[in-house]
Design a protein around this motif. Structure first.
Motif, PDB file in Angstrom:
ATOM      1  N   ALA A 254      45.016  33.445  38.548  1.00 35.13           N
ATOM      2  CA  ALA A 254      45.695  32.519  39.461  1.00 35.13           C
ATOM      3  C   ALA A 254      45.731  33.071  40.881  1.00 35.13           C
ATOM      4  CB  ALA A 254      47.110  32.229  38.965  1.00 35.13           C
ATOM      5  N   SER A 255      45.908  34.381  41.024  1.00 37.32           N
ATOM      6  CA  SER A 255      46.033  34.977  42.353  1.00 37.32           C
ATOM      7  C   SER A 255      44.676  35.265  42.998  1.00 37.32           C
ATOM      8  CB  SER A 255      46.864  36.257  42.300  1.00 37.32           C
ATOM      9  OG  SER A 255      46.185  37.253  41.567  1.00 37.32           O
ATOM     10  N   SER A 256      43.618  35.303  42.213  1.00 36.76           N
ATOM     11  CA  SER A 256      42.262  35.557  42.729  1.00 36.76           C
ATOM     12  C   SER A 256      41.280  34.631  42.011  1.00 36.76           C
ATOM     13  CB  SER A 256      41.860  37.015  42.490  1.00 36.76           C
ATOM     14  OG  SER A 256      42.729  37.902  43.134  1.00 36.76           O
ATOM     15  N   PRO A 257      41.300  33.331  42.353  1.00 32.07           N
ATOM     16  CA  PRO A 257      40.498  32.367  41.595  1.00 32.07           C
ATOM     17  C   PRO A 257      38.987  32.593  41.672  1.00 32.07           C
ATOM     18  CG  PRO A 257      41.571  31.316  43.470  1.00 32.07           C
ATOM     19  CD  PRO A 257      42.111  32.709  43.382  1.00 32.07           C
ATOM     20  N   ASP A 258      38.519  33.362  42.658  1.00 28.65           N
ATOM     21  CA  ASP A 258      37.074  33.620  42.766  1.00 28.65           C
ATOM     22  C   ASP A 258      36.671  34.972  42.165  1.00 28.65           C
ATOM     23  OD1 ASP A 258      38.113  35.368  44.667  1.00 28.65           O
ATOM     24  OD2 ASP A 258      36.625  34.875  46.196  1.00 28.65           O
ATOM     25  N   ILE A 259      37.567  35.601  41.441  1.00 31.78           N
ATOM     26  CA  ILE A 259      37.277  36.929  40.886  1.00 31.78           C
ATOM     27  C   ILE A 259      36.037  36.869  39.992  1.00 31.78           C
ATOM     28  CG2 ILE A 259      38.780  36.693  38.859  1.00 31.78           C
ATOM     29  CD1 ILE A 259      39.602  39.649  39.377  1.00 31.78           C
TER      30      ILE A 259
ATOM     31  N   ALA B  39      36.584  39.897  44.610  1.00 33.79           N
ATOM     32  CA  ALA B  39      37.652  38.903  44.540  1.00 33.79           C
ATOM     33  C   ALA B  39      38.243  38.713  45.925  1.00 33.79           C
ATOM     34  CB  ALA B  39      38.747  39.344  43.573  1.00 33.79           C
ATOM     35  N   THR B  40      38.878  37.570  46.105  1.00 33.14           N
ATOM     36  CA  THR B  40      39.672  37.300  47.290  1.00 33.14           C
ATOM     37  C   THR B  40      41.078  36.973  46.807  1.00 33.14           C
ATOM     38  OG1 THR B  40      37.724  36.295  48.320  1.00 33.14           O
ATOM     39  CG2 THR B  40      39.865  35.898  49.394  1.00 33.14           C
ATOM     40  N   THR B  41      42.063  37.714  47.296  1.00 30.87           N
ATOM     41  CA  THR B  41      43.447  37.479  46.868  1.00 30.87           C
ATOM     42  C   THR B  41      44.021  36.257  47.578  1.00 30.87           C
ATOM     43  OG1 THR B  41      44.431  38.853  48.582  1.00 30.87           O
ATOM     44  CG2 THR B  41      43.773  39.970  46.547  1.00 30.87           C
ATOM     45  N   ALA B  42      45.166  35.799  47.116  1.00 30.91           N
ATOM     46  CA  ALA B  42      45.832  34.641  47.718  1.00 30.91           C
ATOM     47  C   ALA B  42      46.139  34.880  49.194  1.00 30.91           C
ATOM     48  CB  ALA B  42      47.109  34.314  46.948  1.00 30.91           C
ATOM     49  N   SER B  43      46.337  36.143  49.579  1.00 31.97           N
ATOM     50  CA  SER B  43      46.635  36.462  50.982  1.00 31.97           C
ATOM     51  C   SER B  43      45.358  36.579  51.828  1.00 31.97           C
ATOM     52  CB  SER B  43      47.429  37.768  51.064  1.00 31.97           C
ATOM     53  OG  SER B  43      46.633  38.850  50.608  1.00 31.97           O
ATOM     54  N   GLY B  44      44.182  36.405  51.181  1.00 33.24           N
ATOM     55  CA  GLY B  44      42.929  36.451  51.918  1.00 33.24           C
ATOM     56  C   GLY B  44      42.247  37.808  51.910  1.00 33.24           C
ATOM     57  N   GLU B  45      42.854  38.803  51.257  1.00 35.36           N
ATOM     58  CA  GLU B  45      42.245  40.139  51.182  1.00 35.36           C
ATOM     59  C   GLU B  45      40.995  40.086  50.319  1.00 35.36           C
ATOM     60  OE1 GLU B  45      43.040  44.457  49.064  1.00 35.36           O
ATOM     61  OE2 GLU B  45      44.601  42.919  48.967  1.00 35.36           O
ATOM     62  N   LYS B  46      39.894  40.647  50.843  1.00 42.58           N
ATOM     63  CA  LYS B  46      38.643  40.754  50.086  1.00 42.58           C
ATOM     64  C   LYS B  46      38.661  42.068  49.312  1.00 42.58           C
ATOM     65  CE  LYS B  46      36.414  37.135  51.832  1.00 42.58           C
ATOM     66  NZ  LYS B  46      36.107  35.984  51.006  1.00 42.58           N
ATOM     67  N   GLN B  47      38.405  42.003  48.027  1.00 46.05           N
ATOM     68  CA  GLN B  47      38.342  43.192  47.193  1.00 46.05           C
ATOM     69  C   GLN B  47      36.904  43.394  46.724  1.00 46.05           C
ATOM     70  OE1 GLN B  47      41.201  42.262  44.102  1.00 46.05           O
ATOM     71  NE2 GLN B  47      42.860  43.206  45.266  1.00 46.05           N
ATOM     72  N   ASP B  48      36.466  44.651  46.751  1.00 46.27           N
ATOM     73  CA  ASP B  48      35.110  45.010  46.349  1.00 46.27           C
ATOM     74  C   ASP B  48      35.213  46.333  45.604  1.00 46.27           C
ATOM     75  OD1 ASP B  48      32.355  45.074  46.132  1.00 46.27           O
ATOM     76  OD2 ASP B  48      31.970  45.233  48.284  1.00 46.27           O
ATOM     77  N   TRP B  49      35.082  46.290  44.297  1.00 51.14           N
ATOM     78  CA  TRP B  49      35.325  47.459  43.465  1.00 51.14           C
ATOM     79  C   TRP B  49      34.149  47.725  42.545  1.00 51.14           C
ATOM     80  CZ3 TRP B  49      40.691  45.896  41.021  1.00 51.14           C
ATOM     81  CH2 TRP B  49      41.652  45.748  42.043  1.00 51.14           C
ATOM     82  N   LEU B  50      33.889  49.001  42.288  1.00 48.08           N
ATOM     83  CA  LEU B  50      32.970  49.434  41.237  1.00 48.08           C
ATOM     84  C   LEU B  50      33.835  50.037  40.146  1.00 48.08           C
ATOM     85  CD1 LEU B  50      30.218  51.238  43.336  1.00 48.08           C
ATOM     86  CD2 LEU B  50      30.129  48.931  42.365  1.00 48.08           C
ATOM     87  N   GLY B  51      33.563  49.695  38.901  1.00 46.20           N
ATOM     88  CA  GLY B  51      34.415  50.230  37.856  1.00 46.20           C
ATOM     89  C   GLY B  51      33.800  50.154  36.484  1.00 46.20           C
ATOM     90  N   CYS B  52      34.632  50.506  35.521  1.00 45.67           N
ATOM     91  CA  CYS B  52      34.205  50.424  34.133  1.00 45.67           C
ATOM     92  C   CYS B  52      35.416  50.194  33.236  1.00 45.67           C
ATOM     93  CB  CYS B  52      33.459  51.683  33.699  1.00 45.67           C
ATOM     94  SG  CYS B  52      34.467  53.173  33.650  1.00 45.67           S
ATOM     95  N   ASP B  53      35.130  49.612  32.106  1.00 42.18           N
ATOM     96  CA  ASP B  53      36.117  49.443  31.051  1.00 42.18           C
ATOM     97  C   ASP B  53      35.663  50.283  29.871  1.00 42.18           C
ATOM     98  OD1 ASP B  53      37.910  47.522  32.196  1.00 42.18           O
ATOM     99  OD2 ASP B  53      36.337  46.022  31.935  1.00 42.18           O
ATOM    100  N   LEU B  54      36.586  51.064  29.336  1.00 38.68           N
ATOM    101  CA  LEU B  54      36.344  51.841  28.129  1.00 38.68           C
ATOM    102  C   LEU B  54      37.087  51.139  26.999  1.00 38.68           C
ATOM    103  CD1 LEU B  54      36.981  55.429  29.570  1.00 38.68           C
ATOM    104  CD2 LEU B  54      34.870  54.068  29.604  1.00 38.68           C
TER     105      LEU B  54
END
Length: 127
Positions: free
Chosen positions: A65-70, A92-107
């Motif tokens: 809901a807070s980052s619909p383009d995630i 992702a883009t947060t509701a406040s307009g912050e652009k997030q760009d992350w590299l990660g992994c799930d274990l």
């Protein structure tokens, strides 16, 4: 199919696809009743921990809901026995307009093809 001590690469892949569809029901139903999600962020050294399907659902409903383009773009997926790894690039883009760009992994740890632990790690790309 392998026994309860093995998970398939297809299972890890289908879970990743569900995240990109924002398919809350599929995601939550992929967790065992006693499943645990450890987020990368939180006040605790392990990140905030969500236990059971109700807490996990609430977290992901709020996130979508807070980052619909995630979006997570998988870069690699691996399995070994009852463990899986998904490496990804998340934007992702947060509701406040912050652009997030992350590299990660799930274990992941699986039991009977269900997630018993999803432990997330990431790096934040600053632009």
């Amino acid at each position: 199919m392998h026994g309860s001590n093995h998970v398939s690469l297809e299972r890890v892949h289908e879970i990743g696809l569900a995240f990109n569809r924002h398919d809350i029901d599929f995601i939550v139903d992929s967790f065992a009743e006693d499943g645990v999600f450890r987020n990368a962020m939180g006040s605790d050294g392990a990140g905030n921990t969500y236990r059971g399907r109700k807490e996990i659902r609430a977290f992901f409903e709020k996130l979508f809901a807070s980052s619909p383009d995630i979006e997570w773009r998988a870069s690699a997926e691996y399995v070994s026995g009852n463990h899986g790894v998904a490496e990804w690039h998340r934007t992702a883009t947060t509701a406040s307009g912050e652009k997030q760009d992350w590299l990660g992994c799930d274990l992941f740890t699986f039991r009977d093809n269900m997630i018993v632990l999803k432990d997330t790690y990431f790096k934040i790309i600053e632009r």
